[in-house]
Design an enzyme around this catalytic site. Sequence first.
Site, mmCIF file in Angstrom:
data_model
loop_
_atom_site.group_PDB
_atom_site.id
_atom_site.type_symbol
_atom_site.label_atom_id
_atom_site.label_comp_id
_atom_site.label_asym_id
_atom_site.label_seq_id
_atom_site.Cartn_x
_atom_site.Cartn_y
_atom_site.Cartn_z
ATOM 1 N N SER A 126 57.331 58.561 85.026
ATOM 2 C CA SER A 126 57.038 57.120 84.994
ATOM 3 C C SER A 126 55.541 56.831 85.000
ATOM 4 C CB SER A 126 57.627 56.431 86.232
ATOM 5 O OG SER A 126 59.006 56.472 86.199
ATOM 6 N N HIS A 169 59.246 54.535 80.167
ATOM 7 C CA HIS A 169 59.689 55.812 79.606
ATOM 8 C C HIS A 169 59.920 55.603 78.109
ATOM 9 C CE1 HIS A 169 60.426 58.459 83.124
ATOM 10 N NE2 HIS A 169 60.404 57.308 83.742
ATOM 11 N N HIS A 175 67.563 59.436 83.693
ATOM 12 C CA HIS A 175 67.875 59.639 85.109
ATOM 13 C C HIS A 175 69.360 59.414 85.375
ATOM 14 C CE1 HIS A 175 63.717 58.199 84.699
ATOM 15 N NE2 HIS A 175 63.424 58.948 85.741
ATOM 16 N N TYR A 232 70.490 57.620 87.749
ATOM 17 C CA TYR A 232 70.738 56.213 88.129
ATOM 18 C C TYR A 232 70.937 55.299 86.916
ATOM 19 C CZ TYR A 232 65.678 55.584 87.362
ATOM 20 O OH TYR A 232 64.415 55.578 86.817
ATOM 21 N N GLU A 233 70.576 55.786 85.733
ATOM 22 C CA GLU A 233 70.817 54.984 84.525
ATOM 23 C C GLU A 233 72.283 55.044 84.105
ATOM 24 O OE1 GLU A 233 67.512 55.401 81.425
ATOM 25 O OE2 GLU A 233 67.049 57.016 82.816
ATOM 26 N N ALA A 293 56.615 60.565 89.101
ATOM 27 C CA ALA A 293 56.042 59.611 90.048
ATOM 28 C C ALA A 293 56.818 59.794 91.345
ATOM 29 C CB ALA A 293 56.226 58.200 89.519
ATOM 30 N N MET A 344 63.201 60.450 92.177
ATOM 31 C CA MET A 344 64.573 60.330 91.641
ATOM 32 C C MET A 344 64.793 61.220 90.407
ATOM 33 S SD MET A 344 64.784 56.191 91.845
ATOM 34 C CE MET A 344 64.132 55.295 93.270
ATOM 35 N N SER A 345 63.963 62.240 90.252
ATOM 36 C CA SER A 345 64.102 63.076 89.050
ATOM 37 C C SER A 345 63.785 64.531 89.369
ATOM 38 C CB SER A 345 63.151 62.561 87.960
ATOM 39 O OG SER A 345 61.798 62.789 88.333
ATOM 40 N N ASN A 386 52.892 55.679 95.402
ATOM 41 C CA ASN A 386 53.001 54.736 96.525
ATOM 42 C C ASN A 386 53.252 55.546 97.781
ATOM 43 O OD1 ASN A 386 55.760 55.015 94.969
ATOM 44 N ND2 ASN A 386 56.256 54.654 97.129
ATOM 45 N N HIS A 442 58.862 48.845 91.020
ATOM 46 C CA HIS A 442 58.653 49.707 89.854
ATOM 47 C C HIS A 442 57.275 49.442 89.246
ATOM 48 C CE1 HIS A 442 59.538 52.233 86.461
ATOM 49 N NE2 HIS A 442 59.344 51.244 85.619
HETATM 50 N N1 HPA Z 1 60.910 56.646 96.208
HETATM 51 C C1 HPA Z 1 61.679 57.179 95.232
HETATM 52 N N2 HPA Z 1 61.228 57.375 93.995
HETATM 53 C C2 HPA Z 1 59.962 57.046 93.733
HETATM 54 C C3 HPA Z 1 59.115 56.495 94.699
HETATM 55 C C4 HPA Z 1 59.608 56.297 96.007
HETATM 56 O O1 HPA Z 1 58.918 55.813 96.931
HETATM 57 N N3 HPA Z 1 57.911 56.283 94.095
HETATM 58 C C5 HPA Z 1 58.057 56.697 92.815
HETATM 59 N N4 HPA Z 1 59.280 57.161 92.582
#
Ligand code: HPA
Length: 303
Positions: A35, A66, A88, A90-91, A118, A222-223, A246, A258
């Site tokens: 991402s 993406h 992903h 989750y998609e 990310a 998440m990947s 973050n 996001h």
């Molecule tokens: N949590 C899960 N996935 C992420 C995060 C997060 O804080 N930041 C970027 N992808």
Amino acid sequence: MNYFEQVSKAAAFLRTRIAASSAAQPHRIGIVLGSGLGAVADAVTDAVIVPYADIPHFPQSTVEGHTGRIVAGQLGCVPVIVMQGRVHFYEGYTPAEVTFPMRVMGALGIRAVILTNAAGGIEEGYRVGQLVALADHINFMGWNPLTGPNEPRFSFTPGAALRFFDMTEAYSKRLRDCAKEAASAEGFALKEGVYLATPGPSFETPAEIRAFRGLGATLVGMSTVPETIVARHMGIEVLGLSCVTNLAAGLGKTQLSHEEVFEAGRQVENRLAALLKRLVPKIAAGLKTEAATESRPKVDRKP
Ligand code: HPA
């Protein structure tokens, strides 16, 4: 058409399309961009671009940030295949679909892959924008992409595609050392971390982050984990690189979004591109000398 045949068909299609991007040497190094990190593909020269939509059976990314295309060309004068965007769980994609592109990389002859992502930073002291090399992972997705019959035809390297295989060094120490050298030449220190993967798409709660920290995780995302498992199944060396976009839930002052993740990714893109440009030739040099000894999973016994 079964899964293996679909992978083969996608790879055959791509092989023809990208042949012009590396006439002299085969592509041995793959890169997956996470991402907000997609612009790293702009550093690829002599690029041949193939949208995922053109490739038979290839899943399409539905996430903003993406792009969804293969960029094949040269990075640091070494042939690379870059996946700009991934899909992903989750998609709504199945584990087999999520890892389809990695299977295609294997079928194309990729021997080392750099998986970028990310991630939320859990370890105290991580800064937004920091790059961290994965030393290990925790699979908290609740599934494993290798569940189901083992497919021995995925042994694209000698001795691979075993039912049971070792994950002690899922993330190659050699590649991590290459990455640290390249980072230091770029003027920064590359720390190592442990990435915990959740299925998403909701970010975590602060209680979950405290629990994950207790489990030994320093990063959350998440990947990557499914791709790493499948790459190791095929005997491909893996380097994981997280961009801390973050501080994980409950650790920072702002709410997670996001947009924040995406924006932080954008700010690291140039540094990541410079790092990869230095790193890829180092990885390639090692691949040549390792050709005779091939790193491979060792175990096919049920413990
Ligand atoms: N949590 C899960 N996935 C992420 C995060 C997060 O804080 N930041 C970027 N992808």
